[in-house]
Design a protein around this motif. Structure first.
Motif, PDB file in Angstrom:
ATOM      1  N   GLY A 162       3.993   5.284  -4.886  1.00 28.44           N
ATOM      2  CA  GLY A 162       3.459   4.806  -6.153  1.00 28.44           C
ATOM      3  C   GLY A 162       1.944   4.727  -6.163  1.00 28.44           C
ATOM      4  O   GLY A 162       1.306   4.512  -5.139  1.00 28.44           O
ATOM      5  N   CYS A 163       1.370   4.894  -7.345  1.00 30.58           N
ATOM      6  CA  CYS A 163      -0.086   5.006  -7.505  1.00 30.58           C
ATOM      7  C   CYS A 163      -0.587   4.012  -8.546  1.00 30.58           C
ATOM      8  O   CYS A 163       0.079   3.751  -9.549  1.00 30.58           O
ATOM      9  CB  CYS A 163      -0.417   6.439  -7.931  1.00 30.58           C
TER      10      CYS A 163
ATOM     11  N   PRO B 157       0.800  -1.220   0.000  1.00 26.80           N
ATOM     12  CA  PRO B 157       0.000   0.000   0.000  1.00 26.80           C
ATOM     13  C   PRO B 157       0.838   1.278   0.000  1.00 26.80           C
ATOM     14  O   PRO B 157       0.329   2.340  -0.370  1.00 26.80           O
ATOM     15  CB  PRO B 157      -0.805  -0.105   1.299  1.00 26.80           C
ATOM     16  N   CYS B 158       2.116   1.177   0.388  1.00 25.66           N
ATOM     17  CA  CYS B 158       2.949   2.382   0.546  1.00 25.66           C
ATOM     18  C   CYS B 158       4.278   2.236  -0.196  1.00 25.66           C
ATOM     19  O   CYS B 158       5.357   2.327   0.413  1.00 25.66           O
ATOM     20  CB  CYS B 158       3.213   2.652   2.022  1.00 25.66           C
TER      21      CYS B 158
ATOM     22  N   VAL C 215      -6.356   0.476   2.813  1.00 25.37           N
ATOM     23  CA  VAL C 215      -7.362   0.933   1.856  1.00 25.37           C
ATOM     24  C   VAL C 215      -7.053   0.258   0.522  1.00 25.37           C
ATOM     25  O   VAL C 215      -5.892   0.071   0.161  1.00 25.37           O
ATOM     26  CB  VAL C 215      -7.336   2.468   1.711  1.00 25.37           C
ATOM     27  N   VAL C 216      -8.096  -0.133  -0.197  1.00 21.53           N
ATOM     28  CA  VAL C 216      -7.918  -0.784  -1.496  1.00 21.53           C
ATOM     29  C   VAL C 216      -8.662  -0.014  -2.576  1.00 21.53           C
ATOM     30  O   VAL C 216      -9.658   0.663  -2.304  1.00 21.53           O
ATOM     31  CB  VAL C 216      -8.409  -2.251  -1.479  1.00 21.53           C
ATOM     32  N   SER C 217      -8.158  -0.110  -3.802  1.00 20.35           N
ATOM     33  CA  SER C 217      -8.895   0.369  -4.970  1.00 20.35           C
ATOM     34  C   SER C 217      -9.457  -0.848  -5.708  1.00 20.35           C
ATOM     35  O   SER C 217      -8.951  -1.966  -5.569  1.00 20.35           O
ATOM     36  CB  SER C 217      -7.993   1.194  -5.890  1.00 20.35           C
ATOM     37  N   MET C 218     -10.534  -0.643  -6.464  1.00 18.45           N
ATOM     38  CA  MET C 218     -11.218  -1.784  -7.100  1.00 18.45           C
ATOM     39  C   MET C 218     -11.466  -1.509  -8.583  1.00 18.45           C
ATOM     40  O   MET C 218     -11.853  -0.415  -8.968  1.00 18.45           O
ATOM     41  CB  MET C 218     -12.559  -2.037  -6.388  1.00 18.45           C
TER      42      MET C 218
ATOM     43  N   GLY D 180      -2.769   3.707  -2.223  1.00 18.56           N
ATOM     44  CA  GLY D 180      -1.953   4.725  -1.588  1.00 18.56           C
ATOM     45  C   GLY D 180      -2.711   5.699  -0.710  1.00 18.56           C
ATOM     46  O   GLY D 180      -2.105   6.624  -0.148  1.00 18.56           O
ATOM     47  N   VAL D 181      -4.025   5.511  -0.566  1.00 21.78           N
ATOM     48  CA  VAL D 181      -4.767   6.297   0.419  1.00 21.78           C
ATOM     49  C   VAL D 181      -4.572   5.696   1.821  1.00 21.78           C
ATOM     50  O   VAL D 181      -4.891   6.319   2.829  1.00 21.78           O
ATOM     51  CB  VAL D 181      -6.266   6.393   0.037  1.00 21.78           C
TER      52      VAL D 181
END
Length: 265
Positions: free
Chosen positions: A119-120, A59-60, A164-167, A229-230
């Motif tokens: 990173g994003c 995540p970071c 936190v995750v992105s989907m 990355g949130v």
């Protein structure tokens, strides 16, 4: 002829952002170049946050830092890149609580501040699209959906919290392909952390995001989740530093670093 968002150079996009001509999210802009999440902390908090990043690389993933306290130019990441003005939107935190969103942090700048760029996932979206996969948030022109989870991060000093995750939704075969593609990009979150049932990672309603916007998920698709990355913003809520600054979700730092430099062949 108007330049398409994907074709605008990172330098020109940053100049537009600095001039207040672009204030929205940066997904789909300046394709081919690394976008970064932002965390800015006082020097006294910087070492523990660096350790938190090192213990939680998914995540970071750290892609850049300022050269020292108070340094707001990041020449290693971009020409004339001024971290105070070159993101579309920033969040100001005091004692772990967001108190304001602004488009320029020059008035908040302090000589003891240390900048971290992480990173994003917008960087690996390009690789997915290049392989013929549809990235739904790009297709629908919205910010990527992001969710708090029950996945614990490894603590470091004052910093702890849950990922936190992105989907992004894909059909099963494309979901497998997305894993193969993103494994090559560990510096921008790497392979997904979960596929399928959102409740298994603590997400009760996939249509209600914690950050970003919901997207269409068709009946024959699986939700695929990446570390996001949130996550540091959740860690900041737990640690409660007296002052810090982050990007607003979806409003990234667009660098001059090619995505191809982050790929592991």
């Amino acid at each position: 002829m108007t330049t398409a968002p994907a074709d605008i150079t990172p330098y020109n996009l940053r100049q537009r952002i600095r001039a207040g001509e672009h204030t929205g999210n940066t997904s789909g802009y300046s394709q081919g170049f690394v976008q970064g999440n932002l965390v800015i902390l006082p020097k006294d908090w910087a070492n523990e946050f660096l350790q938190f990043c090192q213990r939680n690389p998914k995540p970071c993933p750290l892609v850049g830092m300022s050269s020292g306290p108070g340094k707001y130019l990041l020449p290693d990441l971009g020409e004339n890149l001024d971290i105070r003005s070159d993101l579309p939107s920033y969040r100001i935190f005091r004692n772990g609580e967001m108190v304001e969103e602004v488009t320029d942090i020059s008035d908040y700048w302090q000589d003891d501040l240390v900048t971290f760029v992480l990173g994003c996932s917008f960087s690996f979206e390009e690789a997915l699209i290049a392989d013929g996969l549809e990235v739904r948030n790009v297709t629908e022109g919205v910010n990527v959906p992001m969710y708090r989870t029950n996945i614990d991060c490894k603590p470091a000093g004052s910093f702890s919290g849950q990922m936190v995750v992105s989907m992004r939704p894909f059909k099963a075969a494309d979901a497998i392909r997305s894993v193969q593609i993103c494994t090559r990009f560990p510096s921008v979150h790497g392979a997904p952390v979960h596929l399928g049932d959102p409740s298994l990672i603590g997400i009760e309603d996939i249509n209600r995001t914690d950050f970003g916007d919901p997207v269409t998920i068709n009946s024959d698709e699986l939700p695929v989740f990446w570390a996001c990355g949130v996550t540091p913003q959740v860690a900041l809520e737990q640690a409660k530093p007296p002052f810090c600054i982050t990007h607003s979700p979806g409003c990234m730092l667009v660098t001059d670093v090619p995505n191809s430099k982050l790929a592991v062949l």
